[in-house]
Write an enzyme that holds these catalytic residues in place. Structure first.
Site, mmCIF file in Angstrom:
data_model
loop_
_atom_site.group_PDB
_atom_site.id
_atom_site.type_symbol
_atom_site.label_atom_id
_atom_site.label_comp_id
_atom_site.label_asym_id
_atom_site.label_seq_id
_atom_site.Cartn_x
_atom_site.Cartn_y
_atom_site.Cartn_z
ATOM 1 C CB ILE A 33 19.242 -31.636 60.183
ATOM 2 C CG1 ILE A 33 18.102 -31.961 61.156
ATOM 3 C CG2 ILE A 33 19.628 -30.159 60.286
ATOM 4 C CD1 ILE A 33 18.442 -31.823 62.618
ATOM 5 C CG ASP B 261 26.850 -38.466 56.119
ATOM 6 O OD1 ASP B 261 25.891 -37.801 56.545
ATOM 7 O OD2 ASP B 261 27.086 -39.640 56.515
ATOM 8 C CB SER C 237 24.839 -32.029 65.884
ATOM 9 O OG SER C 237 26.159 -31.830 66.341
ATOM 10 C CG ASP D 78 20.254 -25.048 69.844
ATOM 11 O OD1 ASP D 78 19.756 -24.179 70.586
ATOM 12 O OD2 ASP D 78 19.618 -26.036 69.433
ATOM 13 C CD GLU E 237 21.737 -29.333 76.163
ATOM 14 O OE1 GLU E 237 20.542 -29.681 76.292
ATOM 15 O OE2 GLU E 237 22.306 -29.194 75.061
ATOM 16 C CG HIS F 257 19.062 -28.861 73.028
ATOM 17 N ND1 HIS F 257 19.761 -29.915 73.535
ATOM 18 C CD2 HIS F 257 18.557 -29.299 71.840
ATOM 19 C CE1 HIS F 257 19.684 -30.942 72.693
ATOM 20 N NE2 HIS F 257 18.956 -30.582 71.663
ATOM 21 N N GLY G 221 16.937 -25.620 68.832
ATOM 22 C CA GLY G 221 16.948 -25.819 67.377
ATOM 23 C C GLY G 221 15.646 -26.418 66.872
ATOM 24 N N GLY G 222 15.162 -27.421 67.579
ATOM 25 C CA GLY G 222 13.941 -28.093 67.133
ATOM 26 C C GLY G 222 12.718 -27.616 67.887
#
Ligand SMILES: NC(=O)c1ccc[n+]([C@@H]2O[C@H](COP(=O)([O-])OP(=O)(O)OC[C@H]3O[C@@H](n4cnc5c(N)ncnc54)[C@H](O)[C@@H]3O)[C@@H](O)[C@H]2O)c1
Length: 413
Positions: free
Chosen positions: A167, A186, A244, A269, A274, A297, A299-300
């Site tokens: 991503i 990273d 994430s 998100d 949750e 949640h 995002g995807g």
């Protein structure tokens, strides 16, 4: 990983497999499995540990998304389970080591919703930088409130990406196309895309970025990665995004920095806890804050991504059930196979010297001719797929199942 031998010879043809799909998995998954002769049951929501333990006996293939947790206790109650499909990217809701030790393969969809997350991040960076939620709420409340103060173009501003994997790196490309400067950090060595600049620490990113966005994976060490210290290190007026994992961020600290005005906005998100089902109540310390976008949640969650995930993961489950392929399995050695001819054995075993020799000697002793064979090892496990010319009698299967190194033996034809 502790690998204990669990001998479970499997003599069924793939057509006799049964699958349980939870959490509103895309119907394409049912088509893919159904066309392979798998009988599929679906349930719309997630299941709790005890509900899952009750539902799994007799189920060979389990499909979940991010809310259902597959614990060691669940795996112990599921002797028929052969594979789990995580119809999402993350797999930390599954005890991967316990699954591997019982010969249960786990598959996910590492790339199917990458673009969907990227597009949501881009839309939120622009929305927050232009204070869209503030204008929107004012007009919905019947107040005309027009001003340029605090609204910016994203062109020329700096996007700081923490976690430059699938991503993060795709986001880097799209953000540069909008004229943003991109810096990233990273923990692993990563190829910088376009003109993006790799910085040597997260702290360095925080001091230069106008927007900081987290795209790290869900490894346990990332718990609490971003808290009061990191928010304090961000530039005044910067915006923060997390799409994430929820447990990565301290929402109390984020709230403090939004309320004080140090940060100009945030988009979140993902949450440490949750709700399990649609319609369940939701609470967060971030509710009610200005210029703060909260999404459940998603995002995807686009139709395009869900369709791709449905097709991709169901294909992995089908190929494992039908011909033993562990291509892209996240917890087992990867042996990539196509449809076999004749009889095929999938033997998952402890990775110790001499196992392959023993398997072949058992087959030879029973007069079985090997026509093809492929072995891969990974950590404490080895997986050998063997095609044989003749049908196998119970003597040879019992001898292979009784080997002390055998974790799981499957017969596929
Ligand atoms: N919101 C959603 O709906 C949604 C959808 C898809 C994925 N996700 C989540 O997004 C995240 C990223 O997904 P991806 O496919 O890009 O994963 P990925 O594994 O390809 O990339 C993660 C990157 O983060 C790096 N990393 C890990 N810990 C780090 C740290 N502490 N500091 C800096 N870098 C670190 C890794 O080296 C890796 O390059 C995952 O947590 C995934 O679960 C969320």
């Amino acid at each position: 990983m502790t690998v204990s031998p669990v001998s479970a010879p499997y003599r069924g043809a793939p057509g006799t497999a049964s699958a349980l799909l939870l959490e509103n998995i895309h119907p394409l998954a049912v088509d893919v499995l159904g066309r392979a002769g798998v009988s599929v049951q679906q349930r719309p929501g997630a299941l709790s540990e005890s509900e899952l333990m009750e539902a799994l006996p007799g189920v060979k293939l389990l499909g979940i998304r991010s809310t259902t947790h597959v614990t060691e206790k669940v795996l112990d109650a599921a002797p028929d389970l052969e594979a789990i499909g995580a119809f999402c990217i993350g797999t930390n809701q599954i005890d991967l080591e316990a699954a591997a030790a019982r010969g249960v393969a786990v598959f996910n969809a590492p790339f199917s919703n990458t673009r969907s997350v990227v597009e949501l991040v881009i839309s939120e960076v622009i929305a927050l930088t232009r204070q869209l939620t503030v204008f929107d709420s004012a007009l919905h409340a019947g107040v005309w409130q027009k001003s340029a103060a605090g609204s910016h173009e994203v062109r020329g501003r700096t996007l700081g990406i923490i976690g430059y994997g699938n991503i993060g790196s795709q986001l880097s490309v799209v953000a540069e196309a909008l004229g943003m400067r991109v810096v990233f950090y990273d923990t692993a060595e990563k190829l910088a895309m376009g003109n993006a600049v790799r910085l040597s620490s997260m702290e360095e990113v925080l001091t230069v970025a106008d927007a900081v966005t987290l795209h790290v994976d869900g490894r346990a060490g990332n718990g609490g990665l971003f808290g009061a210290e990191q928010f304090a290190a961000m530039k005044p007026g910067a915006i923060f995004l997390n799409l994430s994992r929820g447990f990565v961020v301290d929402h109390g600290a984020l709230r403090d920095h939004l309320v004080s005005g140090h940060l100009a906005g945030a988009a979140v998100d993902v949450f440490a806890s949750e709700p399990r089902r649609n319609g369940d109540p939701f609470d967060s310390r971030l509710r009610g804050l200005p210029n703060t976008i909260l999404t459940p949640h998603v995002g995807g969650s686009t139709e395009e991504a869900q369709e791709d995930i449905g097709r991709f993961v169901a294909g992995k489950l089908r190929d494992y059930a039908a011909h033993g392929s562990t291509s892209l399995a996240v917890n087992l050695p990867q042996v990539i196979t196509d449809a076999g001819h004749g009889t095929r054995l999938g033997h998952l075993h402890q990775n110790v010297p001499g196992v392959l020799a023993t398997v072949n000697s058992v087959l030879a002793q029973h007069g079985v001719n090997i026509v093809g064979q492929s072995l891969t090892t990974r950590g404490q496990l080895g997986y050998v797929v063997t095609d044989v010319a003749s049908t196998l009698d119970s003597g040879v299967l019992d001898a292979l199942a009784a080997m002390p190194e055998t974790v799981r033996l499957r017969v596929l034809s």
